[in-house]
Design an enzyme around this catalytic site. Structure first.
Site, PDB file in Angstrom:
ATOM      1  N   TYR A  61       0.850  -1.186   0.000  1.00 15.96           N
ATOM      2  CA  TYR A  61       0.000   0.000   0.000  1.00 15.96           C
ATOM      3  C   TYR A  61       0.890   1.242   0.000  1.00 15.96           C
ATOM      4  O   TYR A  61       1.482   1.601   1.008  1.00 15.96           O
ATOM      5  CB  TYR A  61      -0.933   0.018   1.205  1.00 15.96           C
ATOM      6  CG  TYR A  61      -1.878  -1.164   1.299  1.00 15.96           C
ATOM      7  CD1 TYR A  61      -2.173  -1.948   0.180  1.00 15.96           C
ATOM      8  CD2 TYR A  61      -2.481  -1.510   2.507  1.00 15.96           C
ATOM      9  CE1 TYR A  61      -3.035  -3.033   0.278  1.00 15.96           C
ATOM     10  CE2 TYR A  61      -3.349  -2.594   2.605  1.00 15.96           C
ATOM     11  CZ  TYR A  61      -3.618  -3.350   1.480  1.00 15.96           C
ATOM     12  OH  TYR A  61      -4.471  -4.431   1.585  1.00 15.96           O
ATOM     13  N   HIS A 133       0.213 -11.972   1.299  1.00 18.83           N
ATOM     14  CA  HIS A 133      -0.819 -11.167   0.625  1.00 18.83           C
ATOM     15  C   HIS A 133      -1.408 -11.888  -0.589  1.00 18.83           C
ATOM     16  O   HIS A 133      -2.613 -11.870  -0.828  1.00 18.83           O
ATOM     17  CB  HIS A 133      -0.207  -9.830   0.195  1.00 18.83           C
ATOM     18  CG  HIS A 133      -1.197  -8.737   0.017  1.00 18.83           C
ATOM     19  ND1 HIS A 133      -0.862  -7.402   0.058  1.00 18.83           N
ATOM     20  CD2 HIS A 133      -2.536  -8.753  -0.212  1.00 18.83           C
ATOM     21  CE1 HIS A 133      -1.939  -6.671  -0.137  1.00 18.83           C
ATOM     22  NE2 HIS A 133      -2.966  -7.462  -0.313  1.00 18.83           N
ATOM     23  N   SER A 212     -13.066  -5.625   1.631  1.00 22.96           N
ATOM     24  CA  SER A 212     -14.073  -5.057   0.715  1.00 22.96           C
ATOM     25  C   SER A 212     -15.484  -5.547   1.033  1.00 22.96           C
ATOM     26  O   SER A 212     -16.228  -5.970   0.134  1.00 22.96           O
ATOM     27  CB  SER A 212     -13.724  -5.385  -0.748  1.00 22.96           C
ATOM     28  OG  SER A 212     -12.537  -4.755  -1.132  1.00 22.96           O
ATOM     29  N   PRO A 213     -15.898  -5.511   2.307  1.00 27.96           N
ATOM     30  CA  PRO A 213     -17.249  -5.986   2.656  1.00 27.96           C
ATOM     31  C   PRO A 213     -18.347  -5.077   2.112  1.00 27.96           C
ATOM     32  O   PRO A 213     -19.517  -5.455   2.118  1.00 27.96           O
ATOM     33  CB  PRO A 213     -17.231  -5.979   4.188  1.00 27.96           C
ATOM     34  CG  PRO A 213     -16.251  -4.904   4.549  1.00 27.96           C
ATOM     35  CD  PRO A 213     -15.189  -4.978   3.490  1.00 27.96           C
ATOM     36  N   GLY A 217     -17.004   0.011  -2.009  1.00 31.19           N
ATOM     37  CA  GLY A 217     -17.759   1.263  -1.909  1.00 31.19           C
ATOM     38  C   GLY A 217     -19.056   1.275  -2.690  1.00 31.19           C
ATOM     39  O   GLY A 217     -19.919   2.128  -2.466  1.00 31.19           O
ATOM     40  N   SER A 220     -22.226   1.104  -0.762  1.00 31.70           N
ATOM     41  CA  SER A 220     -22.497   2.320   0.025  1.00 31.70           C
ATOM     42  C   SER A 220     -23.113   3.413  -0.826  1.00 31.70           C
ATOM     43  O   SER A 220     -24.012   4.124  -0.395  1.00 31.70           O
ATOM     44  CB  SER A 220     -21.194   2.864   0.626  1.00 31.70           C
ATOM     45  OG  SER A 220     -20.561   1.915   1.412  1.00 31.70           O
TER      46      SER A 220
END
Length: 356
Positions: A61, A133, A212-213, A217, A220
């Site tokens: 990241y 990862h 990423s639940p 995005g 949402s």
């Protein structure tokens, strides 16, 4: 805050974390330009004080800058209050020389070097949960986990995790050293892990960390999310956000909105509550860069779903409800995480040594 997440056991090896975590990726990478450090540190401190003490980062990241940010945020006595998870294994190439090509590595020397580098950037003595990862398909998982086991014995990491690993990879890894957690994408629009991976984790007593639940995005904000994305946001390239898939995926979002209105919560709270209701072994780690969104996410903990609600959500998020793949072709996922058998790899390595 009213919705203080309870502390729960992640896996069966003794690790305890807040029922909801905080994904920190978007603070530094992939979802547009990096956000100001001071604002992100304020958000992290707010999360910790609110009881969300399970922080998720990775060396990729930034790359590297998110770990440095977390390290800064944990100064002044904050380190003792959190469970810190980071990851290794994705190596980004030089953008000018290799067009940003990524490589996945799981060889023992790299595992050790990556851990040492993360410890420095985070400025900590020990990483609580250290994930691979992505799985290196060239190196037997036994080699990778064998080196992680040594790092546990040396006190540099406490618990071992895998991310985007197949059921067979998880089994082989767990035979070398207990795997505490498997991180995978799980939400109302990503449910393929339910067939084999979730049952495998449960059989072995491995905790499930859902990244990423909120469908990156989309659950949402729906299609308007694309209007708010900056040019550097990599979600713009994902198949599910392309015009040919968007109309179908918009229907999923609209049905979630209708049900959320009936439940008296937001669409994101409903989607996140569905993940929480999957079981006490499931820990979603929604990411955000805004305190108001964080507060809304924590509010999902007080959304109660009846068996009828869950059945309705099951139908909304059925297998054919979403159009488009999770990633662009060629990206590493659990579907291509098989590694060579250890015996064959050792034999080949021995022959290569002899031929030199």
């Amino acid at each position: 805050m009213a919705n203080v997440p309870r502390i729960m056991k992640l896996g069966s090896d003794g690790l305890e974390v807040s029922a909801q975590g905080l994904g920190c990726m978007g603070m530094s990478a992939f979802y547009g330009p990096p956000k100001p450090d001071d604002e992100m540190i304020q958000l992290i401190h707010h999360a910790i004080k609110s009881g969300v003490t399970f922080l998720d980062t990775s060396d990729v990241y930034g790359p590297y800058t998110n770990e440095t940010l977390i390290g800064k945020a944990l100064k002044g006595g904050m380190r003792e209050r959190v469970v810190l998870a980071t990851k290794f294994g994705i190596v980004l190439g030089d953008e000018k020389k290799a067009e940003g090509k990524r490589e996945v590595r799981g060889d023992a020397a790299y595992v050790r070097a990556a851990c040492e580098a993360s410890l420095k950037r985070l400025d900590v003595d020990c990483i609580d949960l250290y994930y691979q990862h992505r799985v290196d398909t060239r190196v037997p998982i036994e080699i990778t986990v064998g080196e992680l086991k040594k790092l546990v014995e040396e006190g540099k990491i406490k618990y071992i995790g895998l991310s985007e690993a197949s059921a067979s990879t998880i089994r082989r890894a767990h035979a070398v050293h207990p795997i505490t957690a498997v991180q995978l994408e799980w939400s109302l629009w990503s449910r393929d892990v339910e067939e084999e991976i979730i049952p495998t984790c449960r059989e072995l007593g491995i905790g499930i960390v859902a990244y990423s639940p909120l469908g990156r995005g989309f659950l949402s904000s729906g299609p308007k999310l694309l209007e708010e994305m900056s040019n550097g946001d990599y979600r713009k390239h994902l198949p599910r956000f392309q015009a040919e898939n968007l109309e179908q995926n918009k229907k999923l979002y609209e049905r979630i909105c209708q049900m959320a209105a009936k439940k008296g919560c937001t669409p994101s709270q409903l989607a996140l509550a569905w993940v929480h209701h999957q079981g006490n072994d499931v820990f979603p780690i929604p990411g955000t860069t805004k305190i108001e969104n964080f507060n809304q996410n924590v509010g999902a903990l007080s959304v109660n779903l009846s068996s009828e609600d869950m059945a309705e959500l099951e139908s909304i998020g059925s297998a054919n409800a979403v159009q488009g793949d999770r990633y662009i072709p060629g990206m590493n996922t659990y579907k291509n995480s098989e590694t060579p058998p250890l015996s064959a790899w050792k034999a080949k390595s021995g022959l290569e040594q002899m031929s030199r």
